[in-house]
Enzyme design. Structure first.
Site, mmCIF file in Angstrom:
data_model
loop_
_atom_site.group_PDB
_atom_site.id
_atom_site.type_symbol
_atom_site.label_atom_id
_atom_site.label_comp_id
_atom_site.label_asym_id
_atom_site.label_seq_id
_atom_site.Cartn_x
_atom_site.Cartn_y
_atom_site.Cartn_z
ATOM 1 N N SER A 123 0.833 -1.206 0.000
ATOM 2 C CA SER A 123 0.000 0.000 0.000
ATOM 3 C C SER A 123 0.867 1.255 0.000
ATOM 4 O O SER A 123 1.980 1.257 0.537
ATOM 5 C CB SER A 123 -0.860 -0.011 1.270
ATOM 6 N N GLU A 125 0.539 3.417 1.920
ATOM 7 C CA GLU A 125 0.711 3.788 3.331
ATOM 8 C C GLU A 125 2.131 3.489 3.815
ATOM 9 O O GLU A 125 2.520 3.953 4.880
ATOM 10 C CB GLU A 125 -0.319 3.076 4.218
ATOM 11 N N TYR A 146 -0.714 0.007 10.392
ATOM 12 C CA TYR A 146 -1.020 -0.683 9.128
ATOM 13 C C TYR A 146 0.116 -0.486 8.125
ATOM 14 O O TYR A 146 0.616 -1.443 7.525
ATOM 15 C CB TYR A 146 -2.338 -0.132 8.561
HETATM 16 P P1 NAP Z 1 -10.622 -5.635 1.585
HETATM 17 O O1 NAP Z 1 -11.815 -5.567 0.683
HETATM 18 O O2 NAP Z 1 -10.600 -4.772 2.781
HETATM 19 O O3 NAP Z 1 -10.474 -7.171 2.034
HETATM 20 C C1 NAP Z 1 -9.482 -7.640 2.894
HETATM 21 C C2 NAP Z 1 -9.480 -9.155 2.765
HETATM 22 O O4 NAP Z 1 -8.573 -9.735 3.703
HETATM 23 C C3 NAP Z 1 -10.840 -9.802 3.006
HETATM 24 O O5 NAP Z 1 -11.036 -10.806 2.030
HETATM 25 C C4 NAP Z 1 -10.677 -10.414 4.394
HETATM 26 O O6 NAP Z 1 -11.510 -11.500 4.641
HETATM 27 C C5 NAP Z 1 -9.227 -10.851 4.304
HETATM 28 N N1 NAP Z 1 -8.635 -11.145 5.607
HETATM 29 C C6 NAP Z 1 -8.584 -10.319 6.685
HETATM 30 N N2 NAP Z 1 -7.952 -10.933 7.692
HETATM 31 C C7 NAP Z 1 -7.597 -12.172 7.265
HETATM 32 C C8 NAP Z 1 -6.946 -13.278 7.842
HETATM 33 N N3 NAP Z 1 -6.523 -13.252 9.103
HETATM 34 N N4 NAP Z 1 -6.749 -14.381 7.085
HETATM 35 C C9 NAP Z 1 -7.191 -14.443 5.810
HETATM 36 N N5 NAP Z 1 -7.847 -13.434 5.199
HETATM 37 C C10 NAP Z 1 -8.044 -12.297 5.920
HETATM 38 O O7 NAP Z 1 -9.286 -5.389 0.740
HETATM 39 P P2 NAP Z 1 -9.082 -4.572 -0.630
HETATM 40 O O8 NAP Z 1 -9.464 -3.164 -0.433
HETATM 41 O O9 NAP Z 1 -9.649 -5.334 -1.764
HETATM 42 O O10 NAP Z 1 -7.490 -4.607 -0.726
HETATM 43 C C11 NAP Z 1 -6.822 -5.800 -1.110
HETATM 44 C C12 NAP Z 1 -5.421 -5.763 -0.539
HETATM 45 O O11 NAP Z 1 -4.743 -4.626 -1.054
HETATM 46 C C13 NAP Z 1 -5.347 -5.640 0.975
HETATM 47 O O12 NAP Z 1 -4.207 -6.342 1.409
HETATM 48 C C14 NAP Z 1 -5.153 -4.161 1.210
HETATM 49 O O13 NAP Z 1 -4.477 -3.925 2.433
HETATM 50 C C15 NAP Z 1 -4.300 -3.803 0.012
HETATM 51 N N6 NAP Z 1 -4.429 -2.437 -0.479
HETATM 52 C C16 NAP Z 1 -5.668 -1.931 -0.736
HETATM 53 C C17 NAP Z 1 -5.774 -0.644 -1.235
HETATM 54 C C18 NAP Z 1 -7.122 -0.054 -1.563
HETATM 55 O O14 NAP Z 1 -7.200 1.165 -1.725
HETATM 56 N N7 NAP Z 1 -8.172 -0.855 -1.702
HETATM 57 C C19 NAP Z 1 -4.630 0.107 -1.492
HETATM 58 C C20 NAP Z 1 -3.383 -0.469 -1.264
HETATM 59 C C21 NAP Z 1 -3.294 -1.753 -0.770
HETATM 60 P P3 NAP Z 1 -12.996 -11.272 5.246
HETATM 61 O O15 NAP Z 1 -13.866 -11.011 4.040
HETATM 62 O O16 NAP Z 1 -13.290 -12.548 5.920
HETATM 63 O O17 NAP Z 1 -12.934 -10.099 6.188
#
Ligand code: NAP
Length: 332
Positions: A123, A125, A146
């Protein structure tokens, strides 16, 4: 047929990536966490098209078992404790899942499928305290739990690439949103609130503090002048896939080079349905972060040059399409 393992397929990005890979003819295995209330809205349309397995980033064996059994060609880690604001109240858990959890996957790949290509969701971040324009050479300067956990995972991915020769790379992604974004995040919170107000929904969903998203016609938000570089999630998952088709494993910045304020999101979203955002938005001190990240945009020049990737959807289009999707979702 290529096999892809998506850790965290129920996430916004995991579900769009699964859509993309199914269209490309991959066999897709996606992991979800065991949940007491099974409700996976983002992947309901994928049931029957992908295999779903239960696994948790805190459980090394659940990762190793899947990698060993399926021998995937590509492994994408999209799972994390992904909410920066929650990382102050859950610092240990955030480190365990968002940081160490990634090493559990890297080790599973190293030991059981060393030829698999691995993608890590880093990220922006990780540059928390830096302002200006970020490139792949910008030093890491995370300033919240985070971002620090993501920085650790980012560096461990690089370490496994350099130490063990794994094809492991990280996409350093700036914020990206869509109708599948969780209600924990400000853009979706705003578009859902706009839809509930416009459609006169009497029982709106709950916000991150467990209160109704709309109360007496108002939505509560944190710092309205907070700025982010926001893009459209389905385009960002294309970049992930392209990174794993590259000749060499490399890290890339994915962003739009433009930033907007939370107030801009409010203005566009409320105007889209003919409402004045100033009458419906108030700030709540409880939603302020202890430390804010600086104003930073992502220079995607290297990805454009080497992966042929660039953003296509403007910020205004993004917010409007999210409002339209929520108007449809919260019809009654
Ligand atoms: P998200 O919708 O918030 O989903 C997070 C996922 O992680 C969910 O499927 C959740 O499962 C799973 N998870 C959480 N804890 C876990 C655990 N202990 N074991 C296994 N799975 C677990 O994420 P997103 O926004 O699509 O982002 C995808 C990735 O990119 C994440 O790693 C995020 O940090 C990173 N990221 C996102 C952004 C953004 O702007 N969206 C930017 C940079 C990086 P549940 O459904 O069961 O909760």
């Amino acid at each position: 047929m290529s096999t892809a393992l998506i850790i965290g397929v129920s996430s916004q990005d995991g579900s769009y990536l699964a859509d993309l890979l199914v269209d490309k003819g991959y066999e897709v295995i996606g992991t979800i966490r065991r949940s007491t209330n099974f409700y996976q809205e983002n992947i309901r349309h994928l049931i029957g098209k992908i295999r779903v397995e239960a696994a948790d980033l805190t459980d090394s064996e659940s990762m190793a078992r899947l990698v060993r059994y399926y021998q995937p060609h590509e492994v994408y880690n999209l799972a994390a404790q992904s909410v920066p604001a929650d990382s102050w109240s859950h610092p240990y858990y955030t480190g365990e899942v968002t940081g160490l959890g990634v090493v559990r996957i890297l080790d599973a790949v190293r030991l059981h499928a060393p030829n698999a290509r691995f993608y890590q969701a880093t990220s922006r971040e990780i540059f928390g305290g830096t302002c200006g324009v970020a490139t792949e050479n910008t030093p890491v300067d995370a300033n919240n739990p985070y971002g620090i956990a993501k920085a650790y995972a980012h560096m461990m991915t690089k370490c496994y690439r350099e130490s063990y020769g794994l094809f492991a790379c990280s996409g350093i992604l700036f914020n990206h949103e869509s109708p599948r974004r969780s209600l924990h995040f400000v853009t979706r919170k705003i578009t859902a609130a706009v839809a509930c107000l416009k459609n006169g929904i009497e029982k709106p969903p709950l916000d991150e503090l467990g209160n109704p998203l709309i109360d007496a016609g108002k939505i509560k938000l944190g710092w309205l002048e907070s700025q982010r570089d926001w893009g459209y999630a389905p385009e960002y998952v294309e970049a992930m896939w392209r990174m794993l088709q590259n000749e060499q494993p490399k890290d890339y910045i994915i962003g739009t080079r433009i930033s907007h304020t939370v107030a801009d999101v409010c203005r566009i979203a409320f105007e889209h349905v003919g409402l004045d955002w100033r009458r419906h938005v108030e700030t709540d001190k409880k939603l302020l972060r202890p430390t804010e990240i600086e104003v930073l945009v992502g220079d995607y020049g290297l990805a454009e040059q080497e992966l042929g990737w660039q953003p296509r959807t403007s910020f205004e289009q993004l917010i409007r399409l999210m409002v339209d999707a929520d108007l449809e979702r919260f019809r009654s």
